[in-house]
Design a protein around this motif. Structure first.
Motif, mmCIF file in Angstrom:
data_model
loop_
_atom_site.group_PDB
_atom_site.id
_atom_site.type_symbol
_atom_site.label_atom_id
_atom_site.label_comp_id
_atom_site.label_asym_id
_atom_site.label_seq_id
_atom_site.Cartn_x
_atom_site.Cartn_y
_atom_site.Cartn_z
ATOM 1 N N MET A 254 0.860 -1.181 0.000
ATOM 2 C CA MET A 254 0.000 0.000 0.000
ATOM 3 C C MET A 254 0.892 1.224 0.000
ATOM 4 N N LYS A 255 0.697 2.107 -0.962
ATOM 5 C CA LYS A 255 1.587 3.255 -1.119
ATOM 6 C C LYS A 255 0.809 4.570 -1.053
ATOM 7 N N MET A 256 1.351 5.515 -0.270
ATOM 8 C CA MET A 256 0.861 6.890 -0.275
ATOM 9 C C MET A 256 1.671 7.631 -1.329
ATOM 10 N N GLN A 257 1.099 7.735 -2.534
ATOM 11 C CA GLN A 257 1.856 8.251 -3.667
ATOM 12 C C GLN A 257 2.058 9.763 -3.568
ATOM 13 N N ASN A 258 3.092 10.229 -4.241
ATOM 14 C CA ASN A 258 3.392 11.662 -4.236
ATOM 15 C C ASN A 258 2.331 12.490 -4.968
ATOM 16 N N ASN B 285 -0.395 14.836 0.767
ATOM 17 C CA ASN B 285 -1.363 13.935 1.374
ATOM 18 C C ASN B 285 -0.674 12.880 2.220
ATOM 19 N N SER B 286 -1.301 12.541 3.333
ATOM 20 C CA SER B 286 -0.786 11.487 4.206
ATOM 21 C C SER B 286 -1.948 10.671 4.741
ATOM 22 N N LEU B 287 -1.664 9.407 5.047
ATOM 23 C CA LEU B 287 -2.650 8.510 5.644
ATOM 24 C C LEU B 287 -2.459 8.553 7.152
ATOM 25 N N ASN B 288 -3.564 8.715 7.897
ATOM 26 C CA ASN B 288 -3.499 8.896 9.345
ATOM 27 C C ASN B 288 -4.505 7.992 10.047
ATOM 28 N N LEU B 289 -4.177 7.618 11.280
ATOM 29 C CA LEU B 289 -5.056 6.774 12.089
ATOM 30 C C LEU B 289 -5.245 7.397 13.458
ATOM 31 N N ASP B 290 -6.513 7.553 13.874
ATOM 32 C CA ASP B 290 -6.825 8.059 15.204
ATOM 33 C C ASP B 290 -7.057 6.895 16.168
ATOM 34 N N SER B 291 -7.119 7.210 17.458
ATOM 35 C CA SER B 291 -7.246 6.168 18.477
ATOM 36 C C SER B 291 -8.568 5.411 18.389
ATOM 37 N N ASP B 292 -9.619 6.031 17.811
ATOM 38 C CA ASP B 292 -10.913 5.359 17.701
ATOM 39 C C ASP B 292 -11.057 4.572 16.404
ATOM 40 N N GLY B 293 -9.951 4.430 15.662
ATOM 41 C CA GLY B 293 -9.977 3.651 14.435
ATOM 42 C C GLY B 293 -10.326 4.448 13.194
#
Length: 284
Positions: free
Chosen positions: A196-200, A233-241
């Motif tokens: 899985m890639k977070m592309q430029n 752009n970036s992929l992020n995860l919070d504590s509640d999923g």
């Protein structure tokens, strides 16, 4: 002998009562909670000369014991090194790009007095677990699952959150140009066949390994790519999923709305062996 006690009252004094005692107990209880919370916020410091051995299943735990850095089973009768939850759910694996299996002749992992994190062998040269140009002065296993190396000025010179393998933990992000890879199997934590890639270009895309980053090869896309030079752009995860994309600090797209329980649970995202990414809610 019977002793008597005389109470003298002043105008601004009241008699001790049940509610006063309860207030004192409440304050003491809160102080204990705050002290425990503060202890959990502090990282678990690992000093020079500290070591772990594979045969003893030893590890460097975080303050609460939720996470630990150490040896864990890899394949059959072998070990790998990395970070895992207290119930041995692996969330980060060292040397995954080459071969995570620890050689049979390794007797320990050592944070050497010279400031290197090395695998010590029965014979022959030490193997760098993490190769750095800077000298390590201290290591810490944090309660958020981040394993951090510091220099003598307490500056971070390396952290596992910057090098995800197949998992994102709460508070962790996948920045532009970075990718994560599935594992080979549930018992082999080497690099698998999906990525899985977070592309430029701002698009979050999944591909089989060894394929070009082009749409005919993809099997999932967030469709958030766009032309321009200000794409961050970036992929992020919070504590509640909640799993979501940010453009810099601006919300862009929710991939999973989250809302899962956090009290007594840890919510993480993993790219599984078969190439599907999932949110897991695990009991602490």
């Amino acid at each position: 002998m019977i002793q008597t006690f005389n109470w003298r009252y002043h105008a601004n004094q009241t008699t001790p009562n049940y509610y006063d005692k309860m207030s004192i107990l409440t304050i003491l209880f809160l102080l204990l909670i705050f002290s425990a919370a503060e202890a959990q916020r502090r990282p678990s410091n690992i000093t020079l000369g500290s070591s772990l051995t594979p045969s003893s299943n030893s590890s460097w735990p975080s303050p609460s014991g939720l996470y630990a850095f150490g040896f864990f089973p890899q394949r059959v009768n072998s070990y790998a090194l990395g970070i895992f939850l207290r119930y041995k759910t692996v969330v980060w694996t060292a040397n995954r790009d080459s071969n995570p299996t620890v050689p049979d002749d390794v007797v320990s992992l050592l944070l050497s007095p010279e400031g290197r994190l090395v695998l010590r062998r029965r014979q022959g040269q030490d193997i760098n677990l993490i190769s750095l140009s800077a000298t390590i002065a201290l290591a810490s296993m944090h309660d958020n699952g981040n394993f951090v190396l510091y220099d003598s000025n307490s500056r971070i010179i390396w952290q596992s959150f910057d090098h995800p393998t197949d998992t994102l933990l709460p508070g962790q992000r996948l920045p532009p140009g970075k990718e994560i890879f599935s594992s080979v199997s549930e018992t082999d934590y080497g690099r698998g066949i999906f990525r899985m890639k977070m592309q430029n270009d701002g698009n979050l895309v999944q591909y089989p390994i060894n394929t070009p980053d082009s749409s005919p090869n993809s099997y999932y896309s967030s469709f958030t790519d766009r032309a321009g030079s200000n794409i961050n752009n970036s992929l992020n995860l919070d504590s509640d999923g909640r799993l979501y994309l940010l453009n810099g600090s601006l919300p862009l797209k929710n991939i999973c709305d989250g809302g899962f329980p956090t009290q007594g649970y840890i919510n993480l995202m993993r790219l599984d062996v078969e190439g599907i990414f999932r949110i897991y809610s695990l009991s602490r």
